[in-house]
Enzyme design. Structure first.
Site, PDB file in Angstrom:
ATOM      1  CB  CYS A 133      -3.111  -8.534  55.184  1.00 14.92           C
ATOM      2  SG  CYS A 133      -2.869  -9.532  53.712  1.00 14.92           S
TER       3      CYS A 133
ATOM      4  CG  HIS B 219      -0.801  -5.079  54.794  1.00 12.78           C
ATOM      5  ND1 HIS B 219       0.145  -6.078  54.804  1.00 12.78           N
ATOM      6  CD2 HIS B 219      -1.674  -5.410  53.804  1.00 12.78           C
ATOM      7  CE1 HIS B 219      -0.141  -6.956  53.865  1.00 12.78           C
ATOM      8  NE2 HIS B 219      -1.237  -6.578  53.240  1.00 12.78           N
TER       9      HIS B 219
ATOM     10  CG  ASN C 133       0.475  -8.374  50.563  1.00 14.26           C
ATOM     11  OD1 ASN C 133       0.692  -8.789  51.697  1.00 14.26           O
ATOM     12  ND2 ASN C 133      -0.735  -8.016  50.153  1.00 14.26           N
TER      13      ASN C 133
HETATM   14  O1  UT7 Z   1      -3.212  -7.577  51.494  1.00 11.86           O
HETATM   15  C1  UT7 Z   1      -4.323  -7.084  50.799  1.00 11.86           C
HETATM   16  C2  UT7 Z   1      -4.319  -7.772  49.506  1.00 11.86           C
HETATM   17  N1  UT7 Z   1      -4.548  -7.148  48.298  1.00 11.86           N
HETATM   18  C3  UT7 Z   1      -4.301  -5.873  47.920  1.00 11.86           C
HETATM   19  O2  UT7 Z   1      -3.925  -5.001  48.632  1.00 11.86           O
HETATM   20  C4  UT7 Z   1      -4.514  -5.615  46.460  1.00 11.86           C
HETATM   21  C5  UT7 Z   1      -5.174  -4.305  46.214  1.00 11.86           C
HETATM   22  N2  UT7 Z   1      -5.271  -4.083  44.781  1.00 11.86           N
HETATM   23  C6  UT7 Z   1      -4.216  -3.660  44.040  1.00 11.86           C
HETATM   24  O3  UT7 Z   1      -3.129  -3.457  44.550  1.00 11.86           O
HETATM   25  C7  UT7 Z   1      -4.446  -3.398  42.573  1.00 11.86           C
HETATM   26  O4  UT7 Z   1      -5.818  -3.523  42.299  1.00 11.86           O
HETATM   27  C8  UT7 Z   1      -3.654  -4.373  41.642  1.00 11.86           C
HETATM   28  C9  UT7 Z   1      -2.193  -4.049  41.724  1.00 11.86           C
HETATM   29  C10 UT7 Z   1      -3.910  -5.816  42.013  1.00 11.86           C
HETATM   30  C11 UT7 Z   1      -4.111  -4.147  40.215  1.00 11.86           C
HETATM   31  O5  UT7 Z   1      -3.894  -2.792  39.838  1.00 11.86           O
HETATM   32  P1  UT7 Z   1      -5.038  -1.961  39.100  1.00 11.86           P
HETATM   33  O6  UT7 Z   1      -4.466  -0.645  38.791  1.00 11.86           O
HETATM   34  O7  UT7 Z   1      -6.266  -2.022  39.988  1.00 11.86           O
HETATM   35  O8  UT7 Z   1      -5.237  -2.787  37.773  1.00 11.86           O
HETATM   36  P2  UT7 Z   1      -6.562  -3.464  37.197  1.00 11.86           P
HETATM   37  O9  UT7 Z   1      -6.845  -4.733  37.944  1.00 11.86           O
HETATM   38  O10 UT7 Z   1      -7.640  -2.437  37.121  1.00 11.86           O
HETATM   39  O11 UT7 Z   1      -6.085  -3.829  35.755  1.00 11.86           O
HETATM   40  C12 UT7 Z   1      -5.724  -2.808  34.790  1.00 11.86           C
HETATM   41  C13 UT7 Z   1      -5.192  -3.495  33.543  1.00 11.86           C
HETATM   42  C14 UT7 Z   1      -6.088  -4.614  33.042  1.00 11.86           C
HETATM   43  O12 UT7 Z   1      -6.017  -4.609  31.642  1.00 11.86           O
HETATM   44  P3  UT7 Z   1      -7.194  -3.956  30.763  1.00 11.86           P
HETATM   45  O13 UT7 Z   1      -8.413  -4.720  31.138  1.00 11.86           O
HETATM   46  O14 UT7 Z   1      -7.236  -2.525  31.166  1.00 11.86           O
HETATM   47  O15 UT7 Z   1      -6.721  -4.180  29.359  1.00 11.86           O
HETATM   48  C15 UT7 Z   1      -5.433  -5.859  33.559  1.00 11.86           C
HETATM   49  O16 UT7 Z   1      -5.702  -7.002  32.768  1.00 11.86           O
HETATM   50  O17 UT7 Z   1      -3.941  -4.092  33.837  1.00 11.86           O
HETATM   51  C16 UT7 Z   1      -3.977  -5.477  33.478  1.00 11.86           C
HETATM   52  N3  UT7 Z   1      -3.143  -6.217  34.418  1.00 11.86           N
HETATM   53  C17 UT7 Z   1      -1.841  -6.423  34.222  1.00 11.86           C
HETATM   54  N4  UT7 Z   1      -0.998  -6.068  33.230  1.00 11.86           N
HETATM   55  C18 UT7 Z   1       0.294  -6.416  33.335  1.00 11.86           C
HETATM   56  C19 UT7 Z   1      -3.504  -6.769  35.605  1.00 11.86           C
HETATM   57  N5  UT7 Z   1      -2.442  -7.337  36.188  1.00 11.86           N
HETATM   58  C20 UT7 Z   1      -1.396  -7.142  35.358  1.00 11.86           C
HETATM   59  C21 UT7 Z   1      -0.040  -7.483  35.410  1.00 11.86           C
HETATM   60  N6  UT7 Z   1       0.764  -7.102  34.394  1.00 11.86           N
HETATM   61  N7  UT7 Z   1       0.478  -8.166  36.452  1.00 11.86           N
END
Ligand code: UT7
Length: 346
Positions: free
Chosen positions: A131, A271, A301
């Protein structure tokens, strides 16, 4: 010393460097027609429009059909950028394609594009910085133009990451979309164009976001495909924390190199990975909404394509005026990061 015809061995490269800058004179983009909304995704993976929108800002993404590859989008974006620059493909000295999803492992996607657009005078190579690829590309192209080595360079950021997604993994499949953006750079006044760049990497984070299979270390055997090694794997919160930490540092460093302050930024083009990351950075520097470009709600993204797509749309919206200070910032797999300060020259 050997004398080569037409080359003055006494020519002063330092002088050349002082006399030439490198500026963008043409921009173009391409995305596939097919749109996948958050509601579409929620039909086959356990997620919701509410979750995706509130956690990322993404509302939809464009997705390639199986017949379309990265070079197809890249070639369309390239031709649009050349038309905008009022140059022909034969005017190009180099095609530099930043991508993590090349048509083939080798040869380069840049060579495929070179043939597709008929840029017969251009050298061609790919650049792998995920990215951050477009920022790396602008930096490399800027260096080559300033030395006088080349006159016109096409920098492309193009990715089709939806082809490497596990559509059952809700932590990744909601984030990415396909697209390509291209910029034609040419030699310009040294006070304009790319006036400062800053790049970095931290290879200890290779496994934070990667596609483990497909290279020589882990070939795509039936067993490895079964284990999902042909798909993107990401430690989301780790990458999120990395981004929120590194991006402000990268902006500070590149501004120091440009001898500018945050208040000089006319448009911040980050980005487009997560709206929360963009807002956190903008808030940190006191940059109001007018001076931050956001389009991730439409495309998700798009990896290396996100910044050149954003620049193309910013130009179409009349947000790039001559003399305005534009700061581009990329971050992503590697881990890598990069930024450029451009004094808009068009
Ligand atoms: O180009 C660079 C590439 N990557 C990035 O920039 C990604 C950077 N990271 C992010 O943008 C965020 O970490 C995400 C959007 C990927 C995830 O958001 P988060 O607020 O960090 O969520 P999390 O991974 O901490 O998950 C929180 C909860 C979890 O459930 P529990 O364990 O709290 O019950 C996940 O299982 O949200 C759940 N979850 C979802 N729920 C509904 C994770 N993905 C999803 C989803 N829909 N798509």
């Amino acid at each position: 010393m050997t004398q080569f015809p037409g080359v003055d061995v006494h020519s002063n490269l330092t002088l050349n460097h002082a006399l030439r800058g490198a500026g963008i004179i043409g921009l173009g983009m391409a995305v596939p027609e097919r749109v996948l909304t958050n509601d579409d995704l929620a039909k086959f993976v356990e997620t919701s429009d509410e979750w995706i929108t509130s956690r990322t800002g993404i509302r939809q993404r464009h997705v390639c059909d199986p017949e379309t590859a990265t070079s197809d989008l890249a070639a369309s974006a390239a031709l649009a950028a050349l038309a905008d620059a009022k140059l022909s493909p034969q005017d190009l000295d180099l095609i530099l394609c930043a991508t993590a999803t090349g048509d083939y492992l080798w040869p380069s996607t840049a060579c495929v594009i070179q043939h597709k657009i008929g840029a017969t005078n251009a050298a061609a190579f790919d650049l792998s910085a995920a990215c951050s690829g477009f920022c790396y590309g602008l930096t490399v192209a800027g260096g080559l133009l300033r030395t006088g080595e080349m006159q016109n360079i096409l920098v492309i950021g193009a990715d089709t990451l939806t082809k490497q997604l596990n559509w059952h993994d809700r932590g990744t499949c909601i984030l990415f979309g396909d697209g390509a953006g291209a910029a034609v750079l040419t030699a310009c006044n040294p006070d304009e164009g790319v006036i400062a760049s800053y790049l970095g990497a931290d290879g200890s984070g290779v496994e934070s976001i990667w596609m483990p299979g497909g290279g020589v270390r882990t070939p795509l055997t039936t067993e490895n495909i079964g284990a999902g090694l042909n798909c993107i794997q990401m430690k989301g919160s780790e990458v999120y924390k990395f981004a929120v930490r590194i991006v402000p540092e990268v902006i500070e460093r590149v501004l120091v190199r440009a001898k500018l302050q945050p208040e000089d930024i006319g448009l911040l083009v980050m980005h487009q990975a997560n709206l929360r990351i963009i807002q956190a950075v903008a808030e940190r520097f006191g940059i109001d909404d007018e001076r931050v470009f956001v389009n991730l709600h439409k495309y998700g993204n798009t990896s290396a394509a996100s910044i050149p797509i954003a620049l193309t749309e910013a130009q179409a919206e009349g947000r790039l005026q001559r003399g305005k200070v534009i700061v581009t910032v990329g971050f992503g797999a590697g881990l890598t990061w990069g930024a450029n300060v451009l004094r808009w020259n068009k």
